[in-house]
Design a protein around this motif. Structure first.
Motif, PDB file in Angstrom:
ATOM      1  N   GLY A 102       0.769  -1.236   0.000  1.00 44.71           N
ATOM      2  CA  GLY A 102       0.000   0.000   0.000  1.00 44.71           C
ATOM      3  C   GLY A 102       0.798   1.282   0.000  1.00 44.71           C
ATOM      4  O   GLY A 102       0.248   2.351   0.263  1.00 44.71           O
ATOM      5  N   VAL A 103       2.081   1.206  -0.337  1.00 37.96           N
ATOM      6  CA  VAL A 103       2.945   2.389  -0.309  1.00 37.96           C
ATOM      7  C   VAL A 103       3.554   2.596  -1.694  1.00 37.96           C
ATOM      8  O   VAL A 103       4.139   1.673  -2.265  1.00 37.96           O
ATOM      9  N   LEU A 104       3.425   3.802  -2.228  1.00 38.62           N
ATOM     10  CA  LEU A 104       4.038   4.115  -3.512  1.00 38.62           C
ATOM     11  C   LEU A 104       5.545   3.944  -3.432  1.00 38.62           C
ATOM     12  O   LEU A 104       6.181   4.383  -2.471  1.00 38.62           O
ATOM     13  N   SER A 105       6.114   3.309  -4.437  1.00 35.54           N
ATOM     14  CA  SER A 105       7.538   2.994  -4.390  1.00 35.54           C
ATOM     15  C   SER A 105       8.121   2.996  -5.798  1.00 35.54           C
ATOM     16  O   SER A 105       7.582   2.340  -6.696  1.00 35.54           O
ATOM     17  N   ALA A 106       9.214   3.719  -5.974  1.00 37.29           N
ATOM     18  CA  ALA A 106       9.922   3.685  -7.253  1.00 37.29           C
ATOM     19  C   ALA A 106      10.438   2.284  -7.534  1.00 37.29           C
ATOM     20  O   ALA A 106      10.466   1.828  -8.680  1.00 37.29           O
ATOM     21  N   HIS A 107      10.838   1.590  -6.489  1.00 42.68           N
ATOM     22  CA  HIS A 107      11.347   0.225  -6.612  1.00 42.68           C
ATOM     23  C   HIS A 107      10.258  -0.698  -7.179  1.00 42.68           C
ATOM     24  O   HIS A 107      10.499  -1.457  -8.122  1.00 42.68           O
ATOM     25  N   ALA A 108       9.048  -0.608  -6.611  1.00 37.08           N
ATOM     26  CA  ALA A 108       7.938  -1.430  -7.104  1.00 37.08           C
ATOM     27  C   ALA A 108       7.551  -1.032  -8.519  1.00 37.08           C
ATOM     28  O   ALA A 108       7.218  -1.887  -9.351  1.00 37.08           O
ATOM     29  N   GLY A 109       7.573   0.263  -8.817  1.00 39.99           N
ATOM     30  CA  GLY A 109       7.255   0.713 -10.162  1.00 39.99           C
ATOM     31  C   GLY A 109       8.244   0.186 -11.186  1.00 39.99           C
ATOM     32  O   GLY A 109       7.854  -0.232 -12.288  1.00 39.99           O
ATOM     33  N   ARG A 110       9.513   0.165 -10.822  1.00 40.79           N
ATOM     34  CA  ARG A 110      10.536  -0.354 -11.741  1.00 40.79           C
ATOM     35  C   ARG A 110      10.365  -1.858 -11.943  1.00 40.79           C
ATOM     36  O   ARG A 110      10.472  -2.362 -13.056  1.00 40.79           O
ATOM     37  N   MET A 111      10.085  -2.585 -10.868  1.00 40.57           N
ATOM     38  CA  MET A 111       9.847  -4.023 -10.982  1.00 40.57           C
ATOM     39  C   MET A 111       8.680  -4.295 -11.930  1.00 40.57           C
ATOM     40  O   MET A 111       8.774  -5.129 -12.836  1.00 40.57           O
ATOM     41  N   ALA A 112       7.578  -3.594 -11.699  1.00 41.08           N
ATOM     42  CA  ALA A 112       6.380  -3.829 -12.513  1.00 41.08           C
ATOM     43  C   ALA A 112       6.652  -3.511 -13.973  1.00 41.08           C
ATOM     44  O   ALA A 112       6.269  -4.267 -14.877  1.00 41.08           O
ATOM     45  N   GLY A 113       7.319  -2.397 -14.225  1.00 40.41           N
ATOM     46  CA  GLY A 113       7.618  -2.022 -15.598  1.00 40.41           C
ATOM     47  C   GLY A 113       8.564  -2.995 -16.275  1.00 40.41           C
ATOM     48  O   GLY A 113       8.371  -3.362 -17.444  1.00 40.41           O
ATOM     49  N   ASP A 114       9.596  -3.430 -15.563  1.00 39.52           N
ATOM     50  CA  ASP A 114      10.554  -4.384 -16.137  1.00 39.52           C
ATOM     51  C   ASP A 114       9.881  -5.704 -16.502  1.00 39.52           C
ATOM     52  O   ASP A 114      10.225  -6.329 -17.511  1.00 39.52           O
ATOM     53  N   CYS A 115       8.928  -6.128 -15.682  1.00 39.63           N
ATOM     54  CA  CYS A 115       8.212  -7.374 -15.977  1.00 39.63           C
ATOM     55  C   CYS A 115       7.411  -7.246 -17.276  1.00 39.63           C
ATOM     56  O   CYS A 115       7.371  -8.174 -18.088  1.00 39.63           O
ATOM     57  N   VAL A 116       6.774  -6.097 -17.460  1.00 40.20           N
ATOM     58  CA  VAL A 116       6.002  -5.871 -18.687  1.00 40.20           C
ATOM     59  C   VAL A 116       6.925  -5.857 -19.898  1.00 40.20           C
ATOM     60  O   VAL A 116       6.619  -6.445 -20.946  1.00 40.20           O
ATOM     61  N   VAL A 117       8.073  -5.197 -19.769  1.00 41.73           N
ATOM     62  CA  VAL A 117       9.023  -5.132 -20.889  1.00 41.73           C
ATOM     63  C   VAL A 117       9.482  -6.533 -21.282  1.00 41.73           C
ATOM     64  O   VAL A 117       9.484  -6.899 -22.464  1.00 41.73           O
ATOM     65  N   TRP A 118       9.846  -7.340 -20.284  1.00 37.77           N
ATOM     66  CA  TRP A 118      10.317  -8.700 -20.591  1.00 37.77           C
ATOM     67  C   TRP A 118       9.208  -9.509 -21.260  1.00 37.77           C
ATOM     68  O   TRP A 118       9.433 -10.169 -22.283  1.00 37.77           O
ATOM     69  N   ALA A 119       8.009  -9.482 -20.689  1.00 34.04           N
ATOM     70  CA  ALA A 119       6.914 -10.310 -21.203  1.00 34.04           C
ATOM     71  C   ALA A 119       6.475  -9.857 -22.590  1.00 34.04           C
ATOM     72  O   ALA A 119       6.156 -10.685 -23.455  1.00 34.04           O
ATOM     73  N   ALA A 120       6.439  -8.555 -22.822  1.00 35.85           N
ATOM     74  CA  ALA A 120       6.048  -8.057 -24.141  1.00 35.85           C
ATOM     75  C   ALA A 120       7.041  -8.499 -25.201  1.00 35.85           C
ATOM     76  O   ALA A 120       6.653  -8.929 -26.295  1.00 35.85           O
ATOM     77  N   ARG A 121       8.312  -8.404 -24.895  1.00 37.74           N
ATOM     78  CA  ARG A 121       9.331  -8.834 -25.857  1.00 37.74           C
ATOM     79  C   ARG A 121       9.258 -10.342 -26.096  1.00 37.74           C
ATOM     80  O   ARG A 121       9.474 -10.806 -27.222  1.00 37.74           O
ATOM     81  N   ALA A 122       8.920 -11.097 -25.056  1.00 34.15           N
ATOM     82  CA  ALA A 122       8.756 -12.545 -25.231  1.00 34.15           C
ATOM     83  C   ALA A 122       7.557 -12.849 -26.132  1.00 34.15           C
ATOM     84  O   ALA A 122       7.607 -13.760 -26.966  1.00 34.15           O
ATOM     85  N   ALA A 123       6.478 -12.085 -25.980  1.00 28.90           N
ATOM     86  CA  ALA A 123       5.300 -12.284 -26.829  1.00 28.90           C
ATOM     87  C   ALA A 123       5.592 -11.885 -28.269  1.00 28.90           C
ATOM     88  O   ALA A 123       5.183 -12.566 -29.216  1.00 28.90           O
ATOM     89  N   LEU A 124       6.292 -10.786 -28.447  1.00 21.62           N
ATOM     90  CA  LEU A 124       6.617 -10.324 -29.794  1.00 21.62           C
ATOM     91  C   LEU A 124       7.532 -11.292 -30.528  1.00 21.62           C
ATOM     92  O   LEU A 124       7.430 -11.467 -31.745  1.00 21.62           O
ATOM     93  N   SER A 125       8.421 -11.938 -29.792  1.00 27.21           N
ATOM     94  CA  SER A 125       9.362 -12.869 -30.413  1.00 27.21           C
ATOM     95  C   SER A 125       8.797 -14.280 -30.547  1.00 27.21           C
ATOM     96  O   SER A 125       9.469 -15.172 -31.065  1.00 27.21           O
ATOM     97  N   GLY A 126       7.556 -14.494 -30.068  1.00 25.79           N
ATOM     98  CA  GLY A 126       6.927 -15.802 -30.204  1.00 25.79           C
ATOM     99  C   GLY A 126       7.279 -16.789 -29.124  1.00 25.79           C
ATOM    100  O   GLY A 126       7.025 -17.986 -29.259  1.00 25.79           O
TER     101      GLY A 126
END
Length: 357
Positions: A102-126
């Motif tokens: 329940g606390v805003l965190s740059a650390h959590a924001g970076r984790m969440a964003g990095d996960c999306v980047v990895w998964a999107a690239r995995a989807a794009l590459s098949g």
């Protein structure tokens, strides 16, 4: 939202979302409450975060084990009654300690964003069949700094990643947000912008583009051209120009241009009635398969009123399948084990349906 029961040739990736919110909790609940829907799925995130969520959900019950994967393909061989997690940065995130709930965190924001980047690239590459994103917090994503801070949410980040993969520009890869539940589908002309900017975004090109994207995307799902109800911008859809001329000068010309390309779109309809006309009821289809709304809240309020727990967000126009639950990080109840996983389960079902179509 029906689904195929055939085994997936590729797994479905579920991103962890913000570790300070309810994302990890609803992921654990989805695996436990709907194991058939979650077959061949895996979580892109942090092992320690998911183990904390599993312990939270367990309470006095059984704590499902978290199985750490080395590759996405291992998800297809994961034994039942466990939660497979691919940690994209093993051992790094919790070196600074657990993210408080329940606390805003740059650390959590970076984790969440990095996960999306990895998964999107995995989807794009098949490497994966589809991408399901648990909620991230837009403020935390901004606090993360760097490249991630320039994106107001999932949709814009995924659009940029897809454009990068296709070696094109964001402007040449238009995307739209669709919110759907069992009763109503809504596509938005504009997404996360201020209302003043959203009104300016109601242009001939944007409305026409939205109609064409909606037509192409839903034709693949329905197996036929969708019937699109077009919401007006002004009260009473402008009342013939008395309350604004956008319907006459912008929206209707775009509708006519779309019809010339085979799109089944209505004339602009009063926004206070078009959603009721499109709403499906048990055993009875609505007048329209989807409504094109002119701005964010015009479309999302009726969908969410019908029940957030069944709502699914789908990004149209991407060269990958992406769905998400129709709610946010819910910091106010994070860490209480009270979050409802129903919308996430629906998002997984929809992702499977779309990736099979």
């Amino acid at each position: 939202m029906t689904e195929s029961l055939a085994p997936q040739a590729l797994p479905i990736a579920i991103t962890m979302g913000d570790a300070a919110g309810i994302g990890p909790e609803i992921i654990v609940k989805a695996f436990q409450q709907a194991p058939q829907d979650c077959r061949d799925c895996f979580v892109v995130g942090d092992v320690a975060t998911l183990r904390r969520a599993a312990a939270l959900v367990a309470g006095h019950g059984v704590c499902w084990p978290v199985a750490e994967l080395a590759t996405a393909s291992e998800a297809l061989k994961t034994p039942p009654r466990c939660i497979p997690v691919l940690s994209i940065y093993p051992g790094q995130y919790f070196a600074v300690g657990p993210v408080p709930y329940g606390v805003l965190s740059a650390h959590a924001g970076r984790m969440a964003g990095d996960c999306v980047v990895w998964a999107a690239r995995a989807a794009l590459s098949g490497e994966v069949a589809a991408l399901v994103t648990a909620p991230l917090n837009k403020a935390a994503l901004s606090m993360a700094g760097g490249w991630l801070a320039s994106f107001p949410g999932h949709t814009e980040l995924l659009q940029a990643l897809a454009a990068e993969y296709l070696k094109t520009t964001v402007a040449q890869l238009p995307v739209r947000m669709m919110l759907a539940n069992d009763e109503l589908r809504v596509v938005l002309v504009s997404i996360h912008v201020a209302l003043r900017e959203a009104l300016t975004a109601v242009t001939f090109d944007n409305v026409l583009q939205s109609l064409l994207i909606t037509h192409r995307s839903l034709s693949a799902v329905l197996g036929r051209a969708p019937r699109i109800g077009v919401a007006g911008l002004n009260p009473h859809a402008g009342e013939g120009g008395l309350f604004g001329r956008e319907e006459l000068d912008v929206i209707l010309p775009a509708v006519l241009a779309a019809r010339a390309q085979g799109v089944l779109a209505s004339d602009p309809i009063a926004p206070d009635t078009v959603f009721m006309r499109a709403r499906a009821k048990p055993g009875q289809l609505g007048e329209f398969d989807v409504v094109l709304a002119m701005y964010h809240d015009q479309g999302l309020i009726p969908v969410k009123y019908l029940g957030v727990e069944k709502g699914v967000n789908v990004t149209l126009g991407l060269p990958l399948v992406r769905t998400s639950p129709d709610h946010g990080t819910a910091f106010d109840i994070a860490g209480t084990a009270r979050a409802d996983a129903s919308s996430l389960v629906e998002a997984i079902r929809m992702a499977r349906q779309l990736s099979d179509s």
